[in-house]
Design a protein around this motif. Structure first.
Motif, PDB file in Angstrom:
ATOM      1  N   MET A 186      -4.255  -4.454  -4.143  1.00 42.88           N
ATOM      2  CA  MET A 186      -4.260  -3.636  -2.950  1.00 42.88           C
ATOM      3  C   MET A 186      -3.811  -2.223  -3.339  1.00 42.88           C
ATOM      4  SD  MET A 186      -3.698  -4.389   0.911  1.00 42.88           S
ATOM      5  CE  MET A 186      -2.690  -5.791   0.880  1.00 42.88           C
ATOM      6  N   LEU A 187      -4.217  -1.271  -2.526  1.00 40.52           N
ATOM      7  CA  LEU A 187      -3.851   0.113  -2.777  1.00 40.52           C
ATOM      8  C   LEU A 187      -2.341   0.292  -2.752  1.00 40.52           C
ATOM      9  CD1 LEU A 187      -6.482   1.912  -0.524  1.00 40.52           C
ATOM     10  CD2 LEU A 187      -6.534   1.684  -2.995  1.00 40.52           C
ATOM     11  N   SER A 188      -1.873   1.311  -3.443  1.00 41.17           N
ATOM     12  CA  SER A 188      -0.425   1.535  -3.482  1.00 41.17           C
ATOM     13  C   SER A 188      -0.079   2.875  -2.826  1.00 41.17           C
ATOM     14  CB  SER A 188       0.062   1.509  -4.925  1.00 41.17           C
ATOM     15  OG  SER A 188      -0.606   2.505  -5.679  1.00 41.17           O
ATOM     16  N   ARG A 189      -0.632   3.112  -1.657  1.00 43.11           N
ATOM     17  CA  ARG A 189      -0.279   4.298  -0.890  1.00 43.11           C
ATOM     18  C   ARG A 189       0.524   3.874   0.327  1.00 43.11           C
ATOM     19  NH1 ARG A 189      -5.606   7.867  -0.085  1.00 43.11           N
ATOM     20  NH2 ARG A 189      -6.780   6.062  -0.701  1.00 43.11           N
ATOM     21  N   SER A 190       1.356   4.762   0.793  1.00 41.18           N
ATOM     22  CA  SER A 190       2.152   4.503   1.995  1.00 41.18           C
ATOM     23  C   SER A 190       1.667   5.403   3.115  1.00 41.18           C
ATOM     24  CB  SER A 190       3.633   4.776   1.733  1.00 41.18           C
ATOM     25  OG  SER A 190       4.126   3.889   0.759  1.00 41.18           O
ATOM     26  N   SER A 191       1.663   4.869   4.327  1.00 37.48           N
ATOM     27  CA  SER A 191       1.258   5.620   5.508  1.00 37.48           C
ATOM     28  C   SER A 191       2.467   5.808   6.412  1.00 37.48           C
ATOM     29  CB  SER A 191       0.167   4.867   6.275  1.00 37.48           C
ATOM     30  OG  SER A 191      -0.936   4.618   5.459  1.00 37.48           O
ATOM     31  N   ALA A 232     -11.658  -4.101  18.796  1.00 39.05           N
ATOM     32  CA  ALA A 232     -11.441  -2.928  17.949  1.00 39.05           C
ATOM     33  C   ALA A 232     -10.070  -3.032  17.296  1.00 39.05           C
ATOM     34  CB  ALA A 232     -11.534  -1.647  18.770  1.00 39.05           C
ATOM     35  N   VAL A 233      -9.893  -2.322  16.183  1.00 34.93           N
ATOM     36  CA  VAL A 233      -8.635  -2.360  15.449  1.00 34.93           C
ATOM     37  C   VAL A 233      -8.167  -0.939  15.184  1.00 34.93           C
ATOM     38  CG1 VAL A 233      -7.523  -3.067  13.300  1.00 34.93           C
ATOM     39  CG2 VAL A 233      -9.233  -4.544  14.336  1.00 34.93           C
ATOM     40  N   LEU A 234      -6.931  -0.657  15.558  1.00 30.33           N
ATOM     41  CA  LEU A 234      -6.254   0.563  15.146  1.00 30.33           C
ATOM     42  C   LEU A 234      -5.247   0.128  14.095  1.00 30.33           C
ATOM     43  CD1 LEU A 234      -5.422   3.519  15.268  1.00 30.33           C
ATOM     44  CD2 LEU A 234      -4.019   2.984  17.249  1.00 30.33           C
ATOM     45  N   HIS A 235      -5.488   0.526  12.862  1.00 31.28           N
ATOM     46  CA  HIS A 235      -4.705   0.014  11.740  1.00 31.28           C
ATOM     47  C   HIS A 235      -4.055   1.154  10.978  1.00 31.28           C
ATOM     48  CE1 HIS A 235      -4.596  -1.995   7.573  1.00 31.28           C
ATOM     49  NE2 HIS A 235      -3.606  -2.480   8.276  1.00 31.28           N
ATOM     50  N   VAL A 236      -2.769   1.073  10.795  1.00 33.26           N
ATOM     51  CA  VAL A 236      -2.024   2.024   9.973  1.00 33.26           C
ATOM     52  C   VAL A 236      -1.478   1.233   8.795  1.00 33.26           C
ATOM     53  CG1 VAL A 236      -0.085   3.617   9.866  1.00 33.26           C
ATOM     54  CG2 VAL A 236      -1.411   3.436  11.969  1.00 33.26           C
ATOM     55  N   GLY A 237      -2.031   1.497   7.620  1.00 32.85           N
ATOM     56  CA  GLY A 237      -1.615   0.772   6.425  1.00 32.85           C
ATOM     57  C   GLY A 237      -2.798   0.528   5.514  1.00 32.85           C
ATOM     58  N   ASN A 238      -2.568  -0.244   4.483  1.00 30.57           N
ATOM     59  CA  ASN A 238      -3.600  -0.582   3.505  1.00 30.57           C
ATOM     60  C   ASN A 238      -4.287  -1.884   3.897  1.00 30.57           C
ATOM     61  OD1 ASN A 238      -3.082   1.541   1.509  1.00 30.57           O
ATOM     62  ND2 ASN A 238      -1.115   0.523   1.276  1.00 30.57           N
ATOM     63  N   SER A 239      -5.583  -1.983   3.570  1.00 29.09           N
ATOM     64  CA  SER A 239      -6.348  -3.207   3.794  1.00 29.09           C
ATOM     65  C   SER A 239      -7.165  -3.515   2.552  1.00 29.09           C
ATOM     66  CB  SER A 239      -7.302  -3.059   4.978  1.00 29.09           C
ATOM     67  OG  SER A 239      -6.586  -3.014   6.170  1.00 29.09           O
ATOM     68  N   GLN A 240      -7.311  -4.779   2.291  1.00 28.86           N
ATOM     69  CA  GLN A 240      -8.120  -5.194   1.153  1.00 28.86           C
ATOM     70  C   GLN A 240      -9.569  -5.411   1.587  1.00 28.86           C
ATOM     71  OE1 GLN A 240      -6.691  -8.763  -0.739  1.00 28.86           O
ATOM     72  NE2 GLN A 240      -7.323  -8.027  -2.730  1.00 28.86           N
ATOM     73  N   THR A 241      -9.786  -6.150   2.678  1.00 29.36           N
ATOM     74  CA  THR A 241     -11.125  -6.466   3.158  1.00 29.36           C
ATOM     75  C   THR A 241     -11.173  -6.279   4.669  1.00 29.36           C
ATOM     76  OG1 THR A 241     -11.373  -8.117   1.413  1.00 29.36           O
ATOM     77  CG2 THR A 241     -12.916  -8.246   3.253  1.00 29.36           C
ATOM     78  N   ILE A 242     -12.199  -5.550   5.137  1.00 29.34           N
ATOM     79  CA  ILE A 242     -12.388  -5.338   6.570  1.00 29.34           C
ATOM     80  C   ILE A 242     -13.827  -5.682   6.922  1.00 29.34           C
ATOM     81  CG2 ILE A 242     -12.372  -3.664   8.465  1.00 29.34           C
ATOM     82  CD1 ILE A 242     -10.340  -2.046   6.856  1.00 29.34           C
ATOM     83  N   SER A 243     -14.018  -6.477   7.961  1.00 28.29           N
ATOM     84  CA  SER A 243     -15.349  -6.834   8.446  1.00 28.29           C
ATOM     85  C   SER A 243     -15.337  -6.767   9.962  1.00 28.29           C
ATOM     86  CB  SER A 243     -15.721  -8.248   7.984  1.00 28.29           C
ATOM     87  OG  SER A 243     -16.943  -8.634   8.553  1.00 28.29           O
ATOM     88  N   MET A 244     -16.218  -5.945  10.527  1.00 27.93           N
ATOM     89  CA  MET A 244     -16.281  -5.791  11.983  1.00 27.93           C
ATOM     90  C   MET A 244     -17.715  -6.035  12.439  1.00 27.93           C
ATOM     91  SD  MET A 244     -13.130  -4.951  12.513  1.00 27.93           S
ATOM     92  CE  MET A 244     -13.033  -4.332  14.174  1.00 27.93           C
ATOM     93  N   GLU A 245     -17.870  -6.734  13.567  1.00 27.07           N
ATOM     94  CA  GLU A 245     -19.198  -7.022  14.095  1.00 27.07           C
ATOM     95  C   GLU A 245     -19.165  -6.973  15.613  1.00 27.07           C
ATOM     96  OE1 GLU A 245     -22.079 -10.917  14.489  1.00 27.07           O
ATOM     97  OE2 GLU A 245     -20.885 -10.708  12.665  1.00 27.07           O
ATOM     98  N   ALA A 246     -20.146  -6.285  16.211  1.00 23.55           N
ATOM     99  CA  ALA A 246     -20.284  -6.238  17.664  1.00 23.55           C
ATOM    100  C   ALA A 246     -21.743  -6.521  18.018  1.00 23.55           C
ATOM    101  CB  ALA A 246     -19.862  -4.887  18.208  1.00 23.55           C
ATOM    102  N   SER A 268      -2.429  -5.197   5.372  1.00 25.36           N
ATOM    103  CA  SER A 268      -3.085  -6.458   5.681  1.00 25.36           C
ATOM    104  C   SER A 268      -4.040  -6.807   4.548  1.00 25.36           C
ATOM    105  CB  SER A 268      -3.852  -6.367   7.000  1.00 25.36           C
ATOM    106  OG  SER A 268      -4.849  -5.378   6.913  1.00 25.36           O
ATOM    107  N   CYS A 269      -4.279  -8.076   4.361  1.00 25.45           N
ATOM    108  CA  CYS A 269      -5.247  -8.514   3.348  1.00 25.45           C
ATOM    109  C   CYS A 269      -6.647  -8.537   3.926  1.00 25.45           C
ATOM    110  CB  CYS A 269      -4.883  -9.909   2.838  1.00 25.45           C
ATOM    111  SG  CYS A 269      -3.403  -9.927   1.827  1.00 25.45           S
ATOM    112  N   ILE A 270      -6.831  -9.169   5.087  1.00 27.31           N
ATOM    113  CA  ILE A 270      -8.157  -9.327   5.677  1.00 27.31           C
ATOM    114  C   ILE A 270      -8.093  -8.998   7.164  1.00 27.31           C
ATOM    115  CG2 ILE A 270     -10.016 -10.950   6.201  1.00 27.31           C
ATOM    116  CD1 ILE A 270      -9.088 -12.588   3.764  1.00 27.31           C
ATOM    117  N   ILE A 271      -9.048  -8.185   7.616  1.00 30.15           N
ATOM    118  CA  ILE A 271      -9.222  -7.915   9.043  1.00 30.15           C
ATOM    119  C   ILE A 271     -10.653  -8.291   9.391  1.00 30.15           C
ATOM    120  CG2 ILE A 271      -9.350  -6.145  10.831  1.00 30.15           C
ATOM    121  CD1 ILE A 271      -7.217  -4.589   9.339  1.00 30.15           C
ATOM    122  N   ASN A 272     -10.824  -9.218  10.336  1.00 27.54           N
ATOM    123  CA  ASN A 272     -12.141  -9.602  10.845  1.00 27.54           C
ATOM    124  C   ASN A 272     -12.157  -9.361  12.344  1.00 27.54           C
ATOM    125  OD1 ASN A 272     -13.331 -10.541   8.436  1.00 27.54           O
ATOM    126  ND2 ASN A 272     -12.303 -12.516   8.650  1.00 27.54           N
ATOM    127  N   GLY A 273     -13.098  -8.573  12.809  1.00 30.84           N
ATOM    128  CA  GLY A 273     -13.246  -8.323  14.237  1.00 30.84           C
ATOM    129  C   GLY A 273     -14.619  -8.760  14.700  1.00 30.84           C
TER     130      GLY A 273
END
Length: 124
Positions: free
Chosen positions: A1-6, A97-111, A27-32
């Motif tokens: 995972m990325l090593s940046r801070s928000s 919908a997702v409002l995310h502050v931080g690092n994510s490894q995998t993101i998948s969104m479908e509408a 987060s590791c995985i976000i699925n919407g």
């Protein structure tokens, strides 16, 4: 995972609805996933069979994901690995919908939305 801070000083959200998420932290995985039937009628009637997603192919068709086959080289160096934001102001977000502050490894969104317009017969 990325090593940046928000860092966000303040977040103001007026409305978050229909399975939406405000995620603070990594987060590791976000699925919407959002499915909706949007029915617009000239005359108010209830046909009783419109709430079945399986009746509409738009909800079961597979989404073609074209694999990326290009080779590429990438190198990054973060001199200051911190993202700083003073204020986030959101009027509203909805439908998974997702409002995310931080690092994510995998993101998948479908509408998927099926629009149905039921008009009265026109007299000639």
């Amino acid at each position: 995972m990325l090593s940046r801070s928000s860092y966000v000083n303040t977040i103001n959200v007026k409305v978050a609805s229909y399975s939406s998420v405000l995620q603070l932290g990594d987060s590791c995985i976000i699925n919407g996933l959002s499915r909706a039937l949007a029915v617009q009628r000239e005359e108010e009637q209830d046909y009783g069979n419109e709430g079945n997603f399986a009746a509409y192919s738009v909800f079961s068709e597979s989404i073609p994901f074209t694999p990326i086959t290009e080779n590429f080289c990438s190198q990054t160096h973060h001199l200051n690995p911190i993202i700083k934001v003073n204020h986030v102001n959101v009027i509203g977000f909805s439908s998974s919908a997702v409002l995310h502050v931080g690092n994510s490894q995998t993101i998948s969104m479908e509408a998927r939305v099926k629009h149905i317009r039921q008009l009265l017969p026109r007299q000639r």
